[in-house]
Design a protein around this motif. Structure first.
Motif, PDB file in Angstrom:
ATOM      1  N   VAL A  82      41.907  35.065  43.767  1.00 24.70           N
ATOM      2  CA  VAL A  82      41.689  35.091  42.321  1.00 24.70           C
ATOM      3  C   VAL A  82      42.910  35.648  41.574  1.00 24.70           C
ATOM      4  CG1 VAL A  82      39.190  35.234  42.376  1.00 24.70           C
ATOM      5  CG2 VAL A  82      40.530  37.321  42.557  1.00 24.70           C
ATOM      6  N   PRO A  84      44.391  38.693  41.699  1.00 25.66           N
ATOM      7  CA  PRO A  84      43.819  39.902  41.095  1.00 25.66           C
ATOM      8  C   PRO A  84      44.785  40.702  40.227  1.00 25.66           C
ATOM      9  CG  PRO A  84      44.149  40.210  43.448  1.00 25.66           C
ATOM     10  CD  PRO A  84      44.384  38.766  43.177  1.00 25.66           C
ATOM     11  N   LEU A  85      46.095  40.602  40.493  1.00 30.23           N
ATOM     12  CA  LEU A  85      47.050  41.399  39.703  1.00 30.23           C
ATOM     13  C   LEU A  85      47.633  40.596  38.544  1.00 30.23           C
ATOM     14  CD1 LEU A  85      49.113  43.148  42.541  1.00 30.23           C
ATOM     15  CD2 LEU A  85      46.961  43.864  41.536  1.00 30.23           C
ATOM     16  N   PHE A  87      49.736  38.346  38.898  1.00 30.19           N
ATOM     17  CA  PHE A  87      51.129  38.549  39.303  1.00 30.19           C
ATOM     18  C   PHE A  87      52.042  37.474  38.721  1.00 30.19           C
ATOM     19  CE2 PHE A  87      54.768  38.524  42.110  1.00 30.19           C
ATOM     20  CZ  PHE A  87      54.934  39.855  42.475  1.00 30.19           C
ATOM     21  N   SER A 138      43.991  39.115  50.248  1.00 31.59           N
ATOM     22  CA  SER A 138      42.556  39.405  50.322  1.00 31.59           C
ATOM     23  C   SER A 138      41.778  38.316  51.057  1.00 31.59           C
ATOM     24  CB  SER A 138      41.978  39.538  48.920  1.00 31.59           C
ATOM     25  OG  SER A 138      42.558  40.613  48.250  1.00 31.59           O
ATOM     26  N   GLY A 172      49.893  42.929  45.973  1.00 34.82           N
ATOM     27  CA  GLY A 172      50.172  44.362  45.983  1.00 34.82           C
ATOM     28  C   GLY A 172      49.404  45.134  47.049  1.00 34.82           C
ATOM     29  N   TYR A 174      46.315  45.523  47.498  1.00 34.46           N
ATOM     30  CA  TYR A 174      45.185  44.794  48.107  1.00 34.46           C
ATOM     31  C   TYR A 174      45.624  44.214  49.454  1.00 34.46           C
ATOM     32  CZ  TYR A 174      42.065  44.621  44.009  1.00 34.46           C
ATOM     33  OH  TYR A 174      41.220  44.928  42.994  1.00 34.46           O
ATOM     34  N   GLN A 178      44.577  45.049  53.601  1.00 38.08           N
ATOM     35  CA  GLN A 178      44.020  44.066  54.537  1.00 38.08           C
ATOM     36  C   GLN A 178      44.441  44.384  55.969  1.00 38.08           C
ATOM     37  OE1 GLN A 178      41.661  42.149  53.187  1.00 38.08           O
ATOM     38  NE2 GLN A 178      42.345  43.178  51.314  1.00 38.08           N
ATOM     39  N   LYS A 181      41.855  46.794  56.924  1.00 41.21           N
ATOM     40  CA  LYS A 181      40.566  46.119  57.017  1.00 41.21           C
ATOM     41  C   LYS A 181      40.440  45.296  58.308  1.00 41.21           C
ATOM     42  CE  LYS A 181      37.992  42.646  54.315  1.00 41.21           C
ATOM     43  NZ  LYS A 181      37.732  42.221  52.919  1.00 41.21           N
TER      44      LYS A 181
ATOM     45  N   MET B 248      53.538  44.513  40.670  1.00 42.16           N
ATOM     46  CA  MET B 248      52.686  44.888  41.807  1.00 42.16           C
ATOM     47  C   MET B 248      51.629  45.934  41.456  1.00 42.16           C
ATOM     48  SD  MET B 248      54.932  44.884  45.282  1.00 42.16           S
ATOM     49  CE  MET B 248      55.931  46.307  44.857  1.00 42.16           C
ATOM     50  N   LYS B 249      51.753  46.522  40.272  1.00 42.48           N
ATOM     51  CA  LYS B 249      50.797  47.544  39.824  1.00 42.48           C
ATOM     52  C   LYS B 249      50.653  48.661  40.865  1.00 42.48           C
ATOM     53  CE  LYS B 249      48.201  44.638  36.645  1.00 42.48           C
ATOM     54  NZ  LYS B 249      48.970  43.402  36.667  1.00 42.48           N
ATOM     55  N   LEU B 255      45.694  51.971  41.400  1.00 41.80           N
ATOM     56  CA  LEU B 255      44.926  51.994  42.647  1.00 41.80           C
ATOM     57  C   LEU B 255      43.464  52.359  42.402  1.00 41.80           C
ATOM     58  CD1 LEU B 255      47.641  53.655  44.825  1.00 41.80           C
ATOM     59  CD2 LEU B 255      46.579  51.479  45.345  1.00 41.80           C
ATOM     60  N   GLU B 257      41.882  51.572  39.654  1.00 43.55           N
ATOM     61  CA  GLU B 257      41.302  50.376  39.059  1.00 43.55           C
ATOM     62  C   GLU B 257      40.957  49.324  40.119  1.00 43.55           C
ATOM     63  OE1 GLU B 257      43.041  47.800  35.536  1.00 43.55           O
ATOM     64  OE2 GLU B 257      42.838  49.926  35.071  1.00 43.55           O
ATOM     65  N   MET B 258      41.801  49.253  41.162  1.00 41.02           N
ATOM     66  CA  MET B 258      41.567  48.267  42.219  1.00 41.02           C
ATOM     67  C   MET B 258      40.485  48.720  43.188  1.00 41.02           C
ATOM     68  SD  MET B 258      45.380  47.146  43.349  1.00 41.02           S
ATOM     69  CE  MET B 258      46.714  47.381  42.220  1.00 41.02           C
ATOM     70  N   ILE B 260      40.891  51.099  45.352  1.00 40.29           N
ATOM     71  CA  ILE B 260      41.525  51.471  46.620  1.00 40.29           C
ATOM     72  C   ILE B 260      41.643  52.989  46.732  1.00 40.29           C
ATOM     73  CG2 ILE B 260      43.697  51.347  47.915  1.00 40.29           C
ATOM     74  CD1 ILE B 260      43.924  48.427  46.884  1.00 40.29           C
ATOM     75  N   ARG B 312      35.043  46.309  52.241  1.00 37.46           N
ATOM     76  CA  ARG B 312      34.881  45.733  50.913  1.00 37.46           C
ATOM     77  C   ARG B 312      36.192  45.668  50.109  1.00 37.46           C
ATOM     78  NH1 ARG B 312      35.309  49.219  47.110  1.00 37.46           N
ATOM     79  NH2 ARG B 312      35.212  51.403  47.695  1.00 37.46           N
ATOM     80  N   ILE B 313      37.298  46.199  50.655  1.00 35.80           N
ATOM     81  CA  ILE B 313      38.552  46.159  49.900  1.00 35.80           C
ATOM     82  C   ILE B 313      39.120  44.738  49.862  1.00 35.80           C
ATOM     83  CG2 ILE B 313      40.981  46.872  49.837  1.00 35.80           C
ATOM     84  CD1 ILE B 313      40.189  49.601  50.755  1.00 35.80           C
ATOM     85  N   GLY B 314      39.423  44.297  48.644  1.00 38.43           N
ATOM     86  CA  GLY B 314      39.985  42.967  48.473  1.00 38.43           C
ATOM     87  C   GLY B 314      39.438  42.367  47.209  1.00 38.43           C
ATOM     88  N   SER B 315      39.979  41.237  46.831  1.00 35.84           N
ATOM     89  CA  SER B 315      39.530  40.571  45.621  1.00 35.84           C
ATOM     90  C   SER B 315      39.628  39.068  45.845  1.00 35.84           C
ATOM     91  CB  SER B 315      40.429  41.015  44.460  1.00 35.84           C
ATOM     92  OG  SER B 315      39.987  40.416  43.281  1.00 35.84           O
TER      93      SER B 315
END
Lengths: 288, 318
Positions: A82, A84-85, A87, A138, A172, A174, A178, A181, B248-249, B255, B257-258, B260, B312-315
């Motif tokens: 999606v 997410p950033l 980017f 992700s 980033g 995320y 992984q 994860k 890259m925020k 972090l 907000e994400m 993490i 659950r980390i990821g988008s």
């Protein structure tokens, strides 16, 4: 005068370099031998002259390993990134994604399926280097996570064929997470006494190597595959000297003790079956 | 003011110099300058508040690397009563870029795994600029296993630009060493808090960064690659790192907000580079409280929640 050379008609089309691989004749990038493409396909995309293993798509790899590539259960097929950033640097990540999807026909850099190898039901993920350098974001993380979950619940062996430049910068932290994860899932699987065979192909680097790819109970590599953590350019800059011949190649890793065996593509399927048999997995036919 | 002035602090330096000049004039001429100094000091304070209320991502990255910012051993000294360092990975070597040891804080035992940078060139060479080799990660794992054996909770302090990209590091399995820690840390049956005290990039940071909580101090950053590394790949120009930091925020707030990071630990009085004691005090209070909570949890539940956290980390969408 110069005008003579200018192409005034667009009937003549320039074929870009990457398109030539799709042609009838393919040139081996290693020994420059010209190979008939049907011949190459029959030879599992290995050069008959120098044994160079061509980089292939996940589908080509599935065709090679699975008994019946059509008899599969695809896991997380519709998971998509999606951005997410949001980017946007040089080019937009969303545009990159769109282009990669069009080019490959896949949603992201890995396809995860359940299929049969020699009659053994197997959870198998294969990465596509042609999808944004096989980078892990992700989507790759989630698909691997679900694949491993399947293998845990169904007590099947797990195989992941890596072809990846590492974590996907465009997502980033995320992407960074992984690594944690996928490794945590592999740890969970290992605790349940599942068998994980990691297959490293050209190239496997960065965050992919530093996570699930190096965590196989058994780690196999294709001949001459580039495998490492840091990029050769960065290392060269850091140490200020040239790198030894064969550095970060599969044979180098074997020598240093980081892969169990280098397996030629033509032996790979039989090797996997032999290992499944040895660890007393039972052929368990997939019903779809 | 410190003698190390960041770009965005330049206006403060100007006012500070004015105050110094005025003081000098006062002493020389015997003139009463105190009211003028007071005015300027108020102006300085206001400007400082103004600047620090709207820091950019790149400003935060620079603060995370500020030479006056406390490093791991400074924090350990400030938050503990006792610390005994343990060395070596038992396979190949000692890696001084990671400091491990037994720490007592408010009479309770904690195992510390911390990335350590140097201040002087000599120190930095010894600490390898906080960039660990495989031995650093293997030592960390050995000590974490020791903590698990004796049921001691683990605190990791993250402060690295990344794992060391050297020839020997590759030969000795940098990737394997990091991967092994990512595999083992989710399984450790003791509470683990990961705290980012400066910068945290790539697998090099994550290699000691898996646990039950990820806390970030206010002026820190954490991402998949350093802004310079990202800029040199994207723009072929590492001087555009400030753009990469935005793309890259990378900050603590990002972090959060994400989803993490679990908490931002505030740094009182404009940051740990101004008030390290203040920063350490908040860190200590936060850690004690959170460790207490985690130690009261059932082991199985602790591990279950840790797995869920990473799962659950990821988008993505489906």
């Amino acid at each position: 005068m110069v005008e003579w050379f200018r192409r005034s008609t667009d009937k003549i089309k320039t074929i870009s370099k990457k398109d030539t691989a799709e042609g009838i004749w393919v040139k081996c990038p290693r020994c420059t031998q010209v190979i008939y493409s049907e011949e190459l396909k029959k030879n599992q995309y290995v050069c008959s002259g120098c044994s160079h293993h061509f980089r292939i798509t996940s589908q080509q790899y599935f065709n090679m390993l699975l008994d019946d590539p059509k008899n599969i259960l695809e896991i997380g097929k519709n998971i998509e990134s999606v951005d997410p950033l949001k980017f946007n640097a040089v080019s937009k990540y969303s545009d990159q994604l769109k282009a990669a999807k069009e080019k490959t026909g896949y949603n992201d850099a890995i396809r995860t399926v359940v299929g049969e190898i020699g009659g053994y039901k197997t959870a198998i993920g294969i990465m596509d280097f042609s999808f944004i350098g096989g980078s892990m974001g992700s989507v790759v993380g989630e698909k691997i996570s679900r694949l491993v979950s399947y293998a845990i619940s169904n007590k099947t062996p797990l195989i992941i064929v890596s072809a990846s430049g590492g974590a996907r910068m465009q997502e980033g932290s995320y992407s960074l997470m992984q690594m944690a994860k996928t490794s945590a899932m592999v740890a969970k699987f290992s605790k349940e006494k599942g068998l994980f065979i990691s297959i490293l192909t050209d190239p496997t680097t960065g965050g992919t190597t530093a996570s699930f790819a190096m965590l196989g109970d058994i780690i196999l590599a294709e001949p001459n595959a580039l495998i490492g953590f840091a990029g050769a350019r960065v290392i060269k800059q850091t140490i200020g000297q040239d790198l030894p011949e064969g550095f970060q190649r599969a044979e180098f890793l074997l020598d240093k003790g980081f892969v169990d065996s280098i397996v030629h593509r033509s032996d790979l399927k039989n090797t996997l079956i032999k290992i499944f048999k040895f660890f007393k997995y039972h052929p368990d036919h997939l019903v779809t | 003011m410190s003698n190390y002035i960041l770009d965005f602090e330049a206006p403060l330096k100007v006012i500070d110099e004015k105050i110094d000049m005025l003081r000098l004039t006062g002493t020389k001429t015997g003139e009463n300058v105190s009211s003028n100094i007071k005015k300027l000091e108020a102006k300085l304070e206001q400007k400082k508040a103004d600047i620090y209320s709207k820091l950019s991502r790149w400003d935060r990255v620079q603060l995370a690397r500020h030479p006056n910012r406390p490093h791991s051993l400074d924090y350990i000294r400030m938050i503990s009563e006792d610390f005994f360092e343990l060395h070596g990975d038992r396979y190949f070597a000692e890696d001084p870029s990671v400091v491990c040891g037994l720490m007592t804080m408010e009479d309770k035992p904690y195992m510390v795994i911390a990335q350590q940078k140097g201040r002087t060139t000599k120190e930095n060479l010894y600490r390898n600029f906080g960039m660990s080799r495989p031995e650093g990660y293997r030592k960390a794992l050995r000590i974490m296993k020791l903590a698990e054996k004796f049921n001691v909770p683990i605190l990791t302090l993250i402060d690295t630009m990344g794992a060391y990209p050297g020839l020997g590091a590759e030969e000795r399995g940098q990737a394997e060493a990091i991967a092994r820690n990512l595999f083992e840390m989710p399984l450790l049956e003791v509470p683990i808090i990961n705290l980012v005290i400066g910068e945290g990039a790539s697998g090099g940071a994550l290699g000691i960064g898996v646990g039950d909580r990820l806390f970030c101090q206010e002026n820190t950053w954490f991402s998949v690659i350093s802004p310079e590394g990202c800029a040199s790949i994207l723009y072929r120009d590492s001087s555009r790192a400030f753009e990469a930091a935005d793309a890259m925020k990378v900050t603590a707030a990002d972090l959060m907000e994400m989803g993490i990071a679990d908490k931002i630990i505030p740094e009182p009085n404009y940051g740990a580079h101004y008030d390290s004691d203040g920063a350490a005090k908040v860190v200590k209070e936060t850690l004690i409280k959170e460790f207490q909570y985690l130690l009261n949890m059932d082991k199985e539940e602790l591990l279950r929640q840790r797995f869920v956290k990473y799962e659950r980390i990821g988008s993505w969408k489906e």
